[in-house]
Design a protein around this motif. Structure first.
Motif, PDB file in Angstrom:
ATOM      1  N   LYS A   7      14.778  -1.972   2.878  1.00 18.63           N
ATOM      2  CA  LYS A   7      15.359  -0.792   2.251  1.00 18.63           C
ATOM      3  C   LYS A   7      14.543   0.444   2.610  1.00 18.63           C
ATOM      4  CE  LYS A   7      17.730  -2.523  -1.869  1.00 18.63           C
ATOM      5  NZ  LYS A   7      17.837  -2.347  -3.336  1.00 18.63           N
ATOM      6  N   ILE A   8      15.232   1.561   2.790  1.00 17.49           N
ATOM      7  CA  ILE A   8      14.563   2.831   3.053  1.00 17.49           C
ATOM      8  C   ILE A   8      13.937   3.332   1.764  1.00 17.49           C
ATOM      9  CG2 ILE A   8      14.871   5.223   3.768  1.00 17.49           C
ATOM     10  CD1 ILE A   8      15.163   3.235   6.053  1.00 17.49           C
ATOM     11  N   GLN A   9      12.638   3.605   1.800  1.00 13.52           N
ATOM     12  CA  GLN A   9      11.924   3.980   0.583  1.00 13.52           C
ATOM     13  C   GLN A   9      11.822   5.487   0.402  1.00 13.52           C
ATOM     14  OE1 GLN A   9       8.638   0.741  -0.244  1.00 13.52           O
ATOM     15  NE2 GLN A   9       8.601   1.282   1.919  1.00 13.52           N
ATOM     16  N   GLY A  10      11.356   6.159   1.447  1.00  9.67           N
ATOM     17  CA  GLY A  10      11.146   7.594   1.303  1.00  9.67           C
ATOM     18  C   GLY A  10      10.249   7.882   0.112  1.00  9.67           C
ATOM     19  N   GLN A  11      10.697   8.765  -0.779  1.00  8.53           N
ATOM     20  CA  GLN A  11       9.894   9.120  -1.944  1.00  8.53           C
ATOM     21  C   GLN A  11      10.270   8.325  -3.187  1.00  8.53           C
ATOM     22  OE1 GLN A  11       9.554  13.381  -2.436  1.00  8.53           O
ATOM     23  NE2 GLN A  11       8.691  13.643  -0.392  1.00  8.53           N
ATOM     24  N   SER A  12      11.100   7.288  -3.020  1.00  7.33           N
ATOM     25  CA  SER A  12      11.360   6.378  -4.137  1.00  7.33           C
ATOM     26  C   SER A  12      10.081   5.595  -4.434  1.00  7.33           C
ATOM     27  CB  SER A  12      12.489   5.398  -3.781  1.00  7.33           C
ATOM     28  OG  SER A  12      13.688   6.095  -3.516  1.00  7.33           O
ATOM     29  N   ASN A  13       9.867   5.305  -5.717  1.00  7.89           N
ATOM     30  CA  ASN A  13       8.618   4.660  -6.122  1.00  7.89           C
ATOM     31  C   ASN A  13       8.799   3.152  -6.145  1.00  7.89           C
ATOM     32  OD1 ASN A  13       5.974   5.096  -6.644  1.00  7.89           O
ATOM     33  ND2 ASN A  13       6.223   5.651  -8.784  1.00  7.89           N
ATOM     34  N   THR A  14       8.153   2.452  -5.225  1.00 12.35           N
ATOM     35  CA  THR A  14       8.252   0.996  -5.137  1.00 12.35           C
ATOM     36  C   THR A  14       6.860   0.384  -5.205  1.00 12.35           C
ATOM     37  OG1 THR A  14       8.183   1.077  -2.712  1.00 12.35           O
ATOM     38  CG2 THR A  14      10.349   1.158  -3.747  1.00 12.35           C
ATOM     39  N   ASN A  15       6.810  -0.868  -5.612  1.00 13.12           N
ATOM     40  CA  ASN A  15       5.528  -1.538  -5.857  1.00 13.12           C
ATOM     41  C   ASN A  15       5.110  -2.442  -4.702  1.00 13.12           C
ATOM     42  OD1 ASN A  15       5.223  -0.469  -8.520  1.00 13.12           O
ATOM     43  ND2 ASN A  15       6.756  -1.946  -9.223  1.00 13.12           N
ATOM     44  N   LEU A  16       3.816  -2.718  -4.641  1.00 13.85           N
ATOM     45  CA  LEU A  16       3.291  -3.662  -3.658  1.00 13.85           C
ATOM     46  C   LEU A  16       3.721  -5.085  -3.994  1.00 13.85           C
ATOM     47  CD1 LEU A  16      -0.431  -2.472  -3.260  1.00 13.85           C
ATOM     48  CD2 LEU A  16       1.494  -1.989  -1.726  1.00 13.85           C
ATOM     49  N   THR A  17       3.884  -5.898  -2.968  1.00 15.81           N
ATOM     50  CA  THR A  17       4.056  -7.336  -3.157  1.00 15.81           C
ATOM     51  C   THR A  17       2.665  -7.977  -3.278  1.00 15.81           C
ATOM     52  OG1 THR A  17       3.958  -7.755  -0.788  1.00 15.81           O
ATOM     53  CG2 THR A  17       6.141  -7.324  -1.737  1.00 15.81           C
ATOM     54  N   ASP A  18       2.649  -9.269  -3.585  1.00 14.86           N
ATOM     55  CA  ASP A  18       1.362  -9.983  -3.601  1.00 14.86           C
ATOM     56  C   ASP A  18       0.695  -9.907  -2.234  1.00 14.86           C
ATOM     57  OD1 ASP A  18       1.699 -10.646  -6.251  1.00 14.86           O
ATOM     58  OD2 ASP A  18       2.479 -12.667  -5.839  1.00 14.86           O
ATOM     59  N   LEU A  19       1.506 -10.039  -1.173  1.00 14.45           N
ATOM     60  CA  LEU A  19       0.957  -9.915   0.181  1.00 14.45           C
ATOM     61  C   LEU A  19       0.418  -8.511   0.414  1.00 14.45           C
ATOM     62  CD1 LEU A  19       0.408 -10.897   3.050  1.00 14.45           C
ATOM     63  CD2 LEU A  19       2.782 -10.323   3.635  1.00 14.45           C
ATOM     64  N   GLY A  20       1.114  -7.508  -0.095  1.00 12.17           N
ATOM     65  CA  GLY A  20       0.647  -6.129   0.055  1.00 12.17           C
ATOM     66  C   GLY A  20      -0.706  -5.908  -0.588  1.00 12.17           C
ATOM     67  N   ARG A  21      -0.906  -6.510  -1.755  1.00  9.72           N
ATOM     68  CA  ARG A  21      -2.215  -6.388  -2.421  1.00  9.72           C
ATOM     69  C   ARG A  21      -3.299  -7.123  -1.631  1.00  9.72           C
ATOM     70  NH1 ARG A  21       1.304  -6.007  -6.859  1.00  9.72           N
ATOM     71  NH2 ARG A  21       1.699  -8.255  -6.911  1.00  9.72           N
ATOM     72  N   GLU A  22      -2.942  -8.264  -1.060  1.00  7.51           N
ATOM     73  CA  GLU A  22      -3.904  -9.002  -0.227  1.00  7.51           C
ATOM     74  C   GLU A  22      -4.243  -8.204   1.030  1.00  7.51           C
ATOM     75  OE1 GLU A  22      -6.540 -11.818   1.144  1.00  7.51           O
ATOM     76  OE2 GLU A  22      -5.693 -11.511  -0.870  1.00  7.51           O
ATOM     77  N   GLN A  23      -3.248  -7.561   1.624  1.00  7.87           N
ATOM     78  CA  GLN A  23      -3.494  -6.704   2.790  1.00  7.87           C
ATOM     79  C   GLN A  23      -4.448  -5.567   2.419  1.00  7.87           C
ATOM     80  OE1 GLN A  23       0.562  -5.637   3.625  1.00  7.87           O
ATOM     81  NE2 GLN A  23       0.786  -7.142   5.256  1.00  7.87           N
ATOM     82  N   ALA A  24      -4.261  -4.997   1.238  1.00  4.15           N
ATOM     83  CA  ALA A  24      -5.139  -3.921   0.785  1.00  4.15           C
ATOM     84  C   ALA A  24      -6.577  -4.408   0.632  1.00  4.15           C
ATOM     85  CB  ALA A  24      -4.626  -3.342  -0.530  1.00  4.15           C
TER      86      ALA A  24
END
Length: 203
Positions: free
Chosen positions: A19-36
């Protein structure tokens, strides 16, 4: 000599839904937190003096994980947000192909010419980013600055700092929690690292 470290946010819920996010507020996935966490480990090898972030959750949460690891607070700026995609926000790539096929072709081939209702152009985005980042650089001269932001924003910013025309936008790619580094040498800013994701690879 100061350095600018640019990190894109980790994988978000809408990344995996295409999905196109742009300035919509979306959250990290578990993988996203691990990447961080992994890019935070990578940044321990650098002397980061200060952290700035987009105020959107996926970027701020990435920055907060990094900041906690480095012992630094995160300073947020609305101006570091992603491009505003207007009517495309919340749509999947397939929905855009179905409803906006002509505009999608322009975005893929000459993105600097795309005009969408309620959206920013790439030039608008670049001007917004350069304005705030030039202020941050001036106020933190010779420091190592980390900015956590978004894919389109980081690409537009890199091109702007290097004086490369925005029409080259689609020649760059910026992955989740990729690291790019610009050095500010006496004679010119120099792109030292681009889209480094080596920290995500398995040992």
């Amino acid at each position: 000599m100061g350095r600018l470290f640019l990190v894109r946010h980790g994988e978000s819920e809408w990344n995996i839904l295409s999905k196109i996010q742009g300035q919509s507020n979306t959250n990290l996935t578990d993988l996203g937190r691990e990447q961080a966490r992994k890019v935070a480990e990578r940044l321990c090898k650098e002397k980061i003096d200060i952290i700035f972030s987009s105020d959107l959750s996926r970027a701020f949460d990435t920055a907060k994980i990094i900041g906690d690891k480095l012992g630094l607070e995160v300073n947020t700026f609305e101006e570091l947000r992603e491009i505003k995609f207007g009517v495309w926000e919340g749509l999947t790539t397939q929905e855009i192909l179905d409803k906006y096929s002509k505009e999608h072709t322009i975005w893929m081939t000459e993105p600097h010419n795309l005009k969408l209702p309620e959206a920013e152009s790439l030039i608008d985005l670049q001007e917004r980013l350069l304005k705030i980042v030039n202020i941050l650089l001036k106020n933190n001269k010779d420091k190592n600055i980390l900015i956590v932001s978004h894919g389109a924003s980081i690409k537009a910013l890199i091109l702007g700092i290097l004086g490369i025309d925005i029409s080259y936008y689609n020649k760059l790619t910026i992955g989740n929690t990729s690291l790019s580094i610009i050095e500010f040498r006496d004679y010119s800013p120099v792109l030292r690292v681009l889209n480094d994701t080596s920290h995500l690879k398995e040992e």
